[in-house]
Scaffold this active site. Structure first.
Site, PDB file in Angstrom:
ATOM      1  N   HIS A   1      14.028   6.776  -0.263  1.00  0.00           N
ATOM      2  CA  HIS A   1      13.874   5.572   0.563  1.00  0.00           C
ATOM      3  C   HIS A   1      14.909   4.524   0.146  1.00  0.00           C
ATOM      4  O   HIS A   1      14.974   4.125  -1.012  1.00  0.00           O
ATOM      5  CB  HIS A   1      12.454   5.028   0.381  1.00  0.00           C
ATOM      6  CG  HIS A   1      12.099   3.882   1.268  1.00  0.00           C
ATOM      7  ND1 HIS A   1      11.689   4.050   2.579  1.00  0.00           N
ATOM      8  CD2 HIS A   1      12.092   2.549   1.045  1.00  0.00           C
ATOM      9  CE1 HIS A   1      11.434   2.862   3.114  1.00  0.00           C
ATOM     10  NE2 HIS A   1      11.675   1.928   2.202  1.00  0.00           N
TER      11      HIS A   1
ATOM     12  N   ASP B   1       4.476   1.308   3.163  1.00  0.00           N
ATOM     13  CA  ASP B   1       5.521   0.799   2.265  1.00  0.00           C
ATOM     14  C   ASP B   1       5.071  -0.526   1.668  1.00  0.00           C
ATOM     15  O   ASP B   1       4.866  -1.501   2.395  1.00  0.00           O
ATOM     16  CB  ASP B   1       6.820   0.618   3.071  1.00  0.00           C
ATOM     17  CG  ASP B   1       8.005   0.225   2.193  1.00  0.00           C
ATOM     18  OD1 ASP B   1       7.848   0.138   0.957  1.00  0.00           O
ATOM     19  OD2 ASP B   1       9.088   0.010   2.771  1.00  0.00           O
TER      20      ASP B   1
ATOM     21  N   MET C   1       4.217  -1.791   7.062  1.00  0.00           N
ATOM     22  CA  MET C   1       4.351  -2.509   5.796  1.00  0.00           C
ATOM     23  C   MET C   1       2.957  -2.828   5.256  1.00  0.00           C
ATOM     24  O   MET C   1       2.099  -3.308   5.995  1.00  0.00           O
ATOM     25  CB  MET C   1       5.123  -3.823   5.983  1.00  0.00           C
ATOM     26  CG  MET C   1       6.591  -3.698   6.361  1.00  0.00           C
ATOM     27  SD  MET C   1       7.642  -2.740   5.246  1.00  0.00           S
ATOM     28  CE  MET C   1       7.415  -3.584   3.679  1.00  0.00           C
TER      29      MET C   1
ATOM     30  N   MET D   1      16.030  -3.639   6.906  1.00  0.00           N
ATOM     31  CA  MET D   1      15.412  -4.961   7.052  1.00  0.00           C
ATOM     32  C   MET D   1      16.547  -5.919   7.379  1.00  0.00           C
ATOM     33  O   MET D   1      16.995  -6.715   6.550  1.00  0.00           O
ATOM     34  CB  MET D   1      14.690  -5.346   5.751  1.00  0.00           C
ATOM     35  CG  MET D   1      13.357  -4.615   5.607  1.00  0.00           C
ATOM     36  SD  MET D   1      12.777  -4.575   3.908  1.00  0.00           S
ATOM     37  CE  MET D   1      13.642  -3.120   3.338  1.00  0.00           C
TER      38      MET D   1
ATOM     39  N   SER E   1      11.509   4.605  -3.664  1.00  0.00           N
ATOM     40  CA  SER E   1      12.416   3.561  -3.183  1.00  0.00           C
ATOM     41  C   SER E   1      13.380   3.161  -4.290  1.00  0.00           C
ATOM     42  O   SER E   1      12.964   2.699  -5.356  1.00  0.00           O
ATOM     43  CB  SER E   1      11.605   2.341  -2.739  1.00  0.00           C
ATOM     44  OG  SER E   1      12.479   1.243  -2.590  1.00  0.00           O
TER      45      SER E   1
ATOM     46  N   ASP F   1      16.369   0.824   0.900  1.00  0.00           N
ATOM     47  CA  ASP F   1      16.065  -0.463   1.529  1.00  0.00           C
ATOM     48  C   ASP F   1      17.340  -1.264   1.739  1.00  0.00           C
ATOM     49  O   ASP F   1      17.968  -1.716   0.777  1.00  0.00           O
ATOM     50  CB  ASP F   1      15.109  -1.263   0.635  1.00  0.00           C
ATOM     51  CG  ASP F   1      13.714  -0.658   0.615  1.00  0.00           C
ATOM     52  OD1 ASP F   1      13.108  -0.547   1.697  1.00  0.00           O
ATOM     53  OD2 ASP F   1      13.245  -0.291  -0.473  1.00  0.00           O
TER      54      ASP F   1
ATOM     55  N   MET G   1      18.796  -4.653   3.062  1.00  0.00           N
ATOM     56  CA  MET G   1      18.362  -6.029   3.375  1.00  0.00           C
ATOM     57  C   MET G   1      19.594  -6.910   3.539  1.00  0.00           C
ATOM     58  O   MET G   1      20.544  -6.799   2.761  1.00  0.00           O
ATOM     59  CB  MET G   1      17.503  -6.584   2.244  1.00  0.00           C
ATOM     60  CG  MET G   1      16.305  -5.726   1.890  1.00  0.00           C
ATOM     61  SD  MET G   1      15.264  -6.599   0.707  1.00  0.00           S
ATOM     62  CE  MET G   1      14.128  -5.295   0.234  1.00  0.00           C
TER      63      MET G   1
ATOM     64  N   HIS H   1      15.562   2.263   5.459  1.00  0.00           N
ATOM     65  CA  HIS H   1      14.688   1.200   5.968  1.00  0.00           C
ATOM     66  C   HIS H   1      15.528  -0.060   6.140  1.00  0.00           C
ATOM     67  O   HIS H   1      15.869  -0.722   5.166  1.00  0.00           O
ATOM     68  CB  HIS H   1      13.544   0.991   4.954  1.00  0.00           C
ATOM     69  CG  HIS H   1      12.593  -0.100   5.313  1.00  0.00           C
ATOM     70  ND1 HIS H   1      11.650  -0.595   4.430  1.00  0.00           N
ATOM     71  CD2 HIS H   1      12.420  -0.811   6.469  1.00  0.00           C
ATOM     72  CE1 HIS H   1      10.957  -1.560   5.019  1.00  0.00           C
ATOM     73  NE2 HIS H   1      11.409  -1.706   6.249  1.00  0.00           N
TER      74      HIS H   1
HETATM   75  C1  DX5 Z   1      10.150  -3.993   0.280  1.00  0.00           C
HETATM   76  C2  DX5 Z   1      10.643  -2.586   0.476  1.00  0.00           C
HETATM   77  C3  DX5 Z   1       9.920  -1.531  -0.266  1.00  0.00           C
HETATM   78  C4  DX5 Z   1       9.860  -1.720  -1.766  1.00  0.00           C
HETATM   79  C5  DX5 Z   1       8.519  -1.256  -2.206  1.00  0.00           C
HETATM   80  O1  DX5 Z   1      10.411  -4.779   1.379  1.00  0.00           O
HETATM   81  O2  DX5 Z   1      10.629  -2.217   1.829  1.00  0.00           O
HETATM   82  O3  DX5 Z   1      10.417  -0.245   0.052  1.00  0.00           O
HETATM   83  O4  DX5 Z   1      10.828  -1.008  -2.466  1.00  0.00           O
HETATM   84  O5  DX5 Z   1       8.389  -1.497  -3.560  1.00  0.00           O
HETATM   85  P1  DX5 Z   1       7.026  -1.264  -4.331  1.00  0.00           P
HETATM   86  O6  DX5 Z   1       6.682   0.193  -4.186  1.00  0.00           O
HETATM   87  O7  DX5 Z   1       7.363  -1.657  -5.723  1.00  0.00           O
HETATM   88  O8  DX5 Z   1       5.998  -2.145  -3.691  1.00  0.00           O
HETATM   89 ZN    ZN Z   2      11.151  -0.121   2.255  1.00  0.00          ZN
END
Ligand code: DX5
Ligand code: ZN
Length: 226
Positions: free
Chosen positions: A35, A177, A139, A70, A11, A37, A39, A68
């Site tokens: 990956h 994740d 999650m 969010m 990620s 993210d 947000m 991903h």
């Molecule tokens: C958090 C993200 C994850 C995050 C995971 O909401 O969706 O993808 O990057 O990070 P680690 O692996 O550090 O928990």
């Molecule tokens: Zn994620």
């Protein structure tokens, strides 16, 4: 049926955002997916990147993108990520009132469709929707921030989804994740996950590519034992 090879998806949330192209290249030869993210500061309190950055990043690496989302209102935004060339586009069940319709749109735009289930959402209401999806992201933390502690109890959802997928003969990637690292990946793999997001465990390592190889080996061994 032999289990598919585990997918390791670093990620970039844990990478250096001033050098995203370099950070993608660092894992290019070792990772299966990248990956990403997204947000929006509404669905989750955090804010990261959006479509323009993802488009630019797609142009500098050959890695398949695992986006991903969010975000609120994924029906409005998600198809553009598929059009841009993302391999897999995952949106949150909690943010969408018609997940099957959006999955269909994503598949017609040429992407795999993913459904994400946050920490406090039960899996049962979504099990019957799984044939419309290629990826189910469970999650293992509360969505929103990297570097949180893995919550092992959430693997019960992975087990339930894997049982359901097996009964229905579904080809479904089950992705976990949050807090995935060398000390947690084996239990997730044994529960039935076969795609693993790792932010801190990869980008926080001295050698991110070696960390990916190590995680993949642990996941593979856990599956062959279970
Ligand atoms: C958090 C993200 C994850 C995050 C995971 O909401 O969706 O993808 O990057 O990070 P680690 O692996 O550090 O928990
Ligand atoms: Zn994620």
């Amino acid at each position: 049926m032999t289990a598919p090879t585990p997918i390791i998806a670093p990620s970039i949330l844990a990478a250096d955002f001033a050098h995203l192209a370099d950070e993608a290249r660092v894992v290019e030869s070792a990772a299966d997916w990248l990956h990403v993210d997204v947000m929006d500061n509404h669905f989750v309190p955090n804010l990261t990147i959006g479509l323009p950055v993802v488009q630019s990043l797609l142009a500098v690496t050959t890695l398949p993108f695992d986006v991903h989302l969010m975000i609120e209102d994924p029906r409005r935004w998600a198809p553009a990520y598929a059009d841009a060339g993302a391999y897999n586009v995952t949106f949150h069940a909690e943010a969408c009132d018609n997940p099957v319709a959006l999955a269909k749109d994503l598949r017609s735009a040429g992407a795999k469709a993913g459904l994400a289930i946050d920490r406090d959402t039960p899996i049962e209401p979504y099990l019957d929707l799984l044939p419309s999806f290629d990826t189910l992201l469970i999650m293992t933390i509360k969505a929103g921030f990297g570097g949180q502690r893995f919550i092992p109890e959430l693997l019960e959802k992975v087990r339930a989804a894997r049982r359901h997928a097996a009964t229905g003969h579904l080809e479904l990637r089950i992705e976990v994740d949050g807090g995935i690292a060398a000390d947690t990946i084996e239990q997730a793999a044994a529960a039935g996950a076969d795609a693993f997001v790792a932010g801190t465990a990869v980008y926080g390592a001295d050698d991110p590519a070696a960390a990916i190889g190590h995680l993949r080996g642990l996941a593979q061994r856990a599956v062959s034992r279970s």
